[in-house]
Design a protein around this motif. Structure first.
Motif, PDB file in Angstrom:
ATOM      1  N   MET A   1      48.591 -39.052  29.257  1.00  0.00           N
ATOM      2  CA  MET A   1      48.086 -37.614  28.638  1.00  0.00           C
ATOM      3  C   MET A   1      48.231 -37.569  27.531  1.00  0.00           C
ATOM      4  O   MET A   1      49.877 -36.941  28.071  1.00  0.00           O
ATOM      5  CB  MET A   1      47.243 -36.838  29.564  1.00  0.00           C
ATOM      6  CG  MET A   1      45.917 -36.243  29.370  1.00  0.00           C
ATOM      7  SD  MET A   1      45.529 -34.952  30.495  1.00  0.00           S
ATOM      8  CE  MET A   1      46.373 -33.507  30.531  1.00  0.00           C
ATOM      9  N   THR A   3      49.599 -33.602  26.000  1.00  0.00           N
ATOM     10  CA  THR A   3      49.683 -32.313  26.889  1.00  0.00           C
ATOM     11  C   THR A   3      50.197 -31.224  24.858  1.00  0.00           C
ATOM     12  O   THR A   3      50.540 -31.856  24.075  1.00  0.00           O
ATOM     13  CB  THR A   3      50.319 -31.732  27.226  1.00  0.00           C
ATOM     14  OG1 THR A   3      51.415 -32.387  26.949  1.00  0.00           O
ATOM     15  CG2 THR A   3      50.596 -32.362  28.620  1.00  0.00           C
ATOM     16  N   ASN A 190      41.065 -38.901  37.472  1.00  0.00           N
ATOM     17  CA  ASN A 190      41.977 -38.300  38.109  1.00  0.00           C
ATOM     18  C   ASN A 190      43.591 -37.560  37.538  1.00  0.00           C
ATOM     19  O   ASN A 190      44.254 -37.189  37.923  1.00  0.00           O
ATOM     20  CB  ASN A 190      42.930 -40.296  38.384  1.00  0.00           C
ATOM     21  CG  ASN A 190      42.404 -41.010  39.167  1.00  0.00           C
ATOM     22  OD1 ASN A 190      41.070 -40.254  40.172  1.00  0.00           O
ATOM     23  ND2 ASN A 190      42.292 -42.013  39.073  1.00  0.00           N
ATOM     24  N   ASN A 191      42.878 -37.423  36.158  1.00  0.00           N
ATOM     25  CA  ASN A 191      43.876 -36.394  35.372  1.00  0.00           C
ATOM     26  C   ASN A 191      43.822 -35.366  35.013  1.00  0.00           C
ATOM     27  O   ASN A 191      43.926 -33.608  34.312  1.00  0.00           O
ATOM     28  CB  ASN A 191      44.154 -37.418  33.594  1.00  0.00           C
ATOM     29  CG  ASN A 191      45.124 -38.874  33.836  1.00  0.00           C
ATOM     30  OD1 ASN A 191      44.087 -39.579  34.358  1.00  0.00           O
ATOM     31  ND2 ASN A 191      46.301 -38.339  34.260  1.00  0.00           N
ATOM     32  N   LYS A 192      42.468 -34.716  35.866  1.00  0.00           N
ATOM     33  CA  LYS A 192      41.614 -33.159  35.980  1.00  0.00           C
ATOM     34  C   LYS A 192      42.075 -32.109  35.883  1.00  0.00           C
ATOM     35  O   LYS A 192      42.754 -31.848  35.181  1.00  0.00           O
ATOM     36  CB  LYS A 192      40.768 -33.195  36.246  1.00  0.00           C
ATOM     37  CG  LYS A 192      39.475 -32.436  36.168  1.00  0.00           C
ATOM     38  CD  LYS A 192      38.540 -31.402  37.296  1.00  0.00           C
ATOM     39  CE  LYS A 192      38.072 -30.889  36.995  1.00  0.00           C
ATOM     40  NZ  LYS A 192      35.742 -31.184  37.859  1.00  0.00           N
ATOM     41  N   GLU A 194      45.857 -32.588  35.599  1.00  0.00           N
ATOM     42  CA  GLU A 194      46.763 -32.121  34.383  1.00  0.00           C
ATOM     43  C   GLU A 194      46.315 -31.514  33.089  1.00  0.00           C
ATOM     44  O   GLU A 194      46.829 -30.433  32.008  1.00  0.00           O
ATOM     45  CB  GLU A 194      47.235 -33.890  34.611  1.00  0.00           C
ATOM     46  CG  GLU A 194      48.473 -33.770  33.286  1.00  0.00           C
ATOM     47  CD  GLU A 194      49.117 -35.320  32.630  1.00  0.00           C
ATOM     48  OE1 GLU A 194      50.125 -34.934  32.049  1.00  0.00           O
ATOM     49  OE2 GLU A 194      48.482 -36.083  33.807  1.00  0.00           O
TER      50      GLU A 194
END
Length: 300
Positions: A1, A3, A190-192, A194
């Protein structure tokens, strides 16, 4: 992801004593400029167009079409921004109302004279997340004025600006954006944590640099359980048009089909008389727009 928060060493260059301190001070003093974190670089926007890109390796970039080079100015950043604005204005002579509204939203809600009274702060514009097919005009923090003593569990808001009736429909219309945000939330899944932690750090860095007029020592965190908002800002929409009716009908059909799976609250921003301050009391719900705004559903 991907950032957005800057690495510690890079961020220090924008703080007091850093080599980009002057740039930050100019941005803070000039409401026509917006500074956004991009992870490995920082973008300065003018009328929501990139006027300067600062890479963590210490290099500067700007669109070659503007025929201006930051390297020619040394540390004379005030002169650079003056000349660069003129270059952008000369090159982009077509009205870009949606971009100007983005700029106005940041100015009024983050650092304008009314910013301490509104209920939202803009934390990013032109947000993209290629890994999850996300592209939004702006991201905002919903932080009601009467709840400023607590910065915990705030709600995230996706903001989409549409100028004129023709922007309401089509491949980037209202219903398309509605579905795009829902798809993005599902793909994020699943990356919420982060994703939200990164935005929290971006806010922390913005506040350290004084990019929000309203400051507070309380740390801001996003709720992991409450639904984020999707706010449509419709500019110069003709109330006699039927474009919005069709888009709202499509959204209504989608809601009816997936009612228990809708991960967002949809709102439509209304002006407090005229202006770009985002106020909680001026937000119209999707249900209200369906019943009272769409031309085919006006109640007597």
């Amino acid at each position: 992801m991907n950032t957005r928060a800057l690495k510690s060493d890079f961020f220090k260059e924008f703080e007091k004593g850093g080599k980009y301190e002057k740039i930050v001070e100019l941005v803070k003093a000039d409401n026509s400029l917006i500074m956004c974190m991009r992870g490995s670089y920082v973008t300065i926007y003018y009328k929501s167009l990139q006027i300067l890109k600062i890479n963590e390796k210490g290099t500067f970039e700007v669109d070659a079409n503007y025929k201006i080079n930051p390297k020619d100015y040394g540390d004379s950043w005030a002169v650079y921004f003056k000349d660069a604005k003129e270059a952008l204005d000369n090159h982009n002579d077509v009205e870009k109302l949606e971009k100007e509204v983005q700029q106005a939203l940041v100015k009024e809600n983050n650092c304008g004279s009314i910013c301490k009274e509104t209920d939202y702060f803009i934390l990013d514009i032109e947000y993209t997340q290629s890994d999850f097919d996300g592209r939004f005009d702006a991201l905002a923090v919903y932080w009601p004025k009467d709840k400023r003593k607590n910065g915990n569990n705030l709600r995230l808001a996706f903001v989409e600006v549409k100028a004129g009736e023709k922007a309401i429909s089509g491949t980037s219309g209202v219903s398309r954006h509605y579905k795009s945000v829902i798809k993005f939330m599902g793909e994020l899944n699943n990356n919420k944590d982060e994703f939200l932690e990164d935005l929290e750090k971006v806010i922390e860095q913005q506040r350290k640099l004084g990019l929000w007029e309203y400051d507070n020592s309380r740390k801001i965190t996003f709720s992991r359980t409450e639904k984020p908002q999707l706010i449509f800002v419709l500019v110069n929409y003709n109330p006699n048009s039927s474009y919005l009716d069709n888009e709202i009908k499509e959204i209504g059909n989608y809601v009816e089909k997936y009612e228990n799976e809708i991960p967002i609250e949809t709102l439509f921003a209304r002006s407090s008389f005229m202006g770009y301050g985002l106020y909680d009391s001026c937000m119209l719900s999707l249900e209200y727009v369906q019943k009272r705004v769409c031309r085919g559903n006006h109640e007597g």
